[in-house]
Scaffold this active site. Structure first.
Site, PDB file in Angstrom:
ATOM      1  N   TYR A  97       7.187  19.743  21.196  1.00 52.14           N
ATOM      2  CA  TYR A  97       8.040  20.481  20.777  1.00 52.14           C
ATOM      3  C   TYR A  97       7.291  21.543  19.792  1.00 52.14           C
ATOM      4  O   TYR A  97       7.705  22.749  19.667  1.00 52.14           O
ATOM      5  CB  TYR A  97       9.077  19.884  20.170  1.00 52.14           C
ATOM      6  CG  TYR A  97       9.990  20.576  19.355  1.00 52.14           C
ATOM      7  CD1 TYR A  97      11.195  21.509  19.995  1.00 52.14           C
ATOM      8  CD2 TYR A  97       9.716  20.654  17.989  1.00 52.14           C
ATOM      9  CE1 TYR A  97      11.778  22.366  19.307  1.00 52.14           C
ATOM     10  CE2 TYR A  97      10.566  21.656  17.238  1.00 52.14           C
ATOM     11  CZ  TYR A  97      11.574  22.428  18.100  1.00 52.14           C
ATOM     12  OH  TYR A  97      12.455  23.241  17.296  1.00 52.14           O
TER      13      TYR A  97
ATOM     14  N   ASP B 228      15.041  21.542  21.403  1.00 50.52           N
ATOM     15  CA  ASP B 228      15.370  20.748  20.416  1.00 50.52           C
ATOM     16  C   ASP B 228      16.983  20.052  20.622  1.00 50.52           C
ATOM     17  O   ASP B 228      17.395  20.239  21.846  1.00 50.52           O
ATOM     18  CB  ASP B 228      15.507  21.056  18.983  1.00 50.52           C
ATOM     19  CG  ASP B 228      16.493  22.290  18.863  1.00 50.52           C
ATOM     20  OD1 ASP B 228      17.070  22.636  19.533  1.00 50.52           O
ATOM     21  OD2 ASP B 228      16.480  22.667  17.761  1.00 50.52           O
TER      22      ASP B 228
ATOM     23  N   GLU C 126       8.825  23.915  11.286  1.00 51.56           N
ATOM     24  CA  GLU C 126       9.161  23.069  12.303  1.00 51.56           C
ATOM     25  C   GLU C 126       8.609  21.654  11.791  1.00 51.56           C
ATOM     26  O   GLU C 126       9.448  20.593  12.445  1.00 51.56           O
ATOM     27  CB  GLU C 126       8.296  23.339  13.612  1.00 51.56           C
ATOM     28  CG  GLU C 126       8.762  24.724  14.276  1.00 51.56           C
ATOM     29  CD  GLU C 126      10.300  24.722  14.761  1.00 51.56           C
ATOM     30  OE1 GLU C 126      10.519  23.895  14.729  1.00 51.56           O
ATOM     31  OE2 GLU C 126      10.749  25.688  14.573  1.00 51.56           O
TER      32      GLU C 126
END
Length: 352
Positions: A128, A146, A45
């Site tokens: 996020y 996203d 990520e």
């Protein structure tokens, strides 16, 4: 309010069409009880922020082969990690990567915290990333949004509010659909849908499991969504990079300050990068030499500006001392360890 039917339709599609990604546990394996490694999810990520899956695959392979656990990464030399990161861009991420790994080892016994609030306290872990790790690694029903998810939500609801203003609206839509069951698979399914079916251009609506629920498909507006506020024109900056080579083949390089662009990375000594509307950069060679200007320019685009570098080269004797930087022996020098803009300067100097 969640719509279990829509989530179920998407999960059925994901079970058949999930992308094969090196950090992913496939849905069939998850159903059999195989759990995701939080370290690999977190690493992927961080790498994927503002970068494509295609670009990340090889970097992820190199990192996980060299540093297979968070303990291994925490014990790594800063320079080695920065060199391995070279080319991925956004180098503050690499610095935070090391900080985070070391905090996980020092404060959490080498285990990423399963609690979402605790994940948010880790260096470099924003909303996020915390949501993605929580959902994918720990199957916590967090809302993961996203660019792919934003696009899917905008089309599903025919939302014409432009980004970035639309972000909270699209997040609310995503939250309403996030199921309590299999939230990790669901989060990955929406991202896969955006990456493979609900693409920015020419979405393959005929193959979409949500086609009959999609308002934009019904209205014929899918191709124009999501709307975006026009971006401001990026300014142009200029600077000079000095590539000095000693007669024994060693190159003069410096480690840039930790803060700022390319922080902590190896690079060529150079001038400040000034807006082209200002005076030209003042010459600031790092060593006394007969400097020659290379034909052409090294050009690179950062998030907020375009950079044009004039490249100058010089050959210097062994006894000449530099005012800044240090000479790196040829055997220890690898152009691939340089950030992209510095490698462009090197390639230009080499005639590449």
């Amino acid at each position: 309010m969640r719509d279990p039917a829509e989530a179920s339709d998407l999960l059925d599609w994901y079970d058949r069409h999930a992308r094969d990604l090196p950090w992913r546990i496939r849905p069939q394996a998850r159903a059999a009880g195989v759990t995701a490694d939080p370290y690999r999810i977190w690493l992927s990520e961080i790498m994927l922020q503002q970068t494509t899956v295609a670009a990340v695959r090889e970097y992820f392979r190199v990192f996980t082969e060299r540093w297979p656990t968070v303990e291994d990464l925490a014990a790594a030399e800063d320079a080695d990690v920065m060199a391995a990161w070279a080319g991925l861009g956004y180098y503050a991420r690499a610095r935070n990567l090391l900080k985070c790994a070391r905090v996980v080892v020092a404060d959490h016994g080498g285990q990423f915290p399963a609690d979402h609030a605790e994940l948010l306290k880790l260096p470099g872990v924003g909303p996020y990333t915390a949501a993605a790790v929580s959902a994918i690694a720990f199957d916590d029903a967090q809302v993961v949004v996203d660019g792919n998810v934003e696009r899917v939500m905008a089309r599903l609801h025919d939302e014409h509010t432009p980004l970035p203003e639309a972000k909270p609206i699209l997040t609310a839509y995503a939250a309403a659909l996030t199921p309590a069951q299999r939230p990790g698979d669901y989060a990955q399914a929406v991202m896969d849908l955006g990456a493979t079916i609900c693409t920015p251009k020419r979405p393959a609506c005929g193959l979409c499991p949500w086609r009959t629920s999609c308002v934009a498909w019904a209205e014929g507006t899918a191709a124009e969504l999501p709307k975006k506020t026009p971006k401001k024109k990026k300014p142009i900056r200029r600077g000079t990079a000095y590539l000095a080579r000693r007669v024994d083949g060693a190159w003069l390089l410096e480690t840039r300050p930790d803060k700022g662009l390319l922080g902590g990375m190896l690079g060529w000594p150079g001038t400040d990068w000034l807006d082209v509307t200002l005076d030209a950069p003042v010459e600031d060679p790092p060593i006394r030499a007969e400097w020659k200007t290379v034909g052409g320019e090294a050009r690179h685009t950062f998030t907020h500006f375009h950079l044009i570098l004039t490249v100058k080269t010089a050959l210097v004797p062994m006894e000449r001392n530099a005012s800044r930087g240090e000479f790196i022996e040829l055997s220890d020098f690898s152009p691939s360890d340089l950030p992209t803009v510095m490698r462009k300067a090197f390639d230009l100097a080499q005639g590449g």
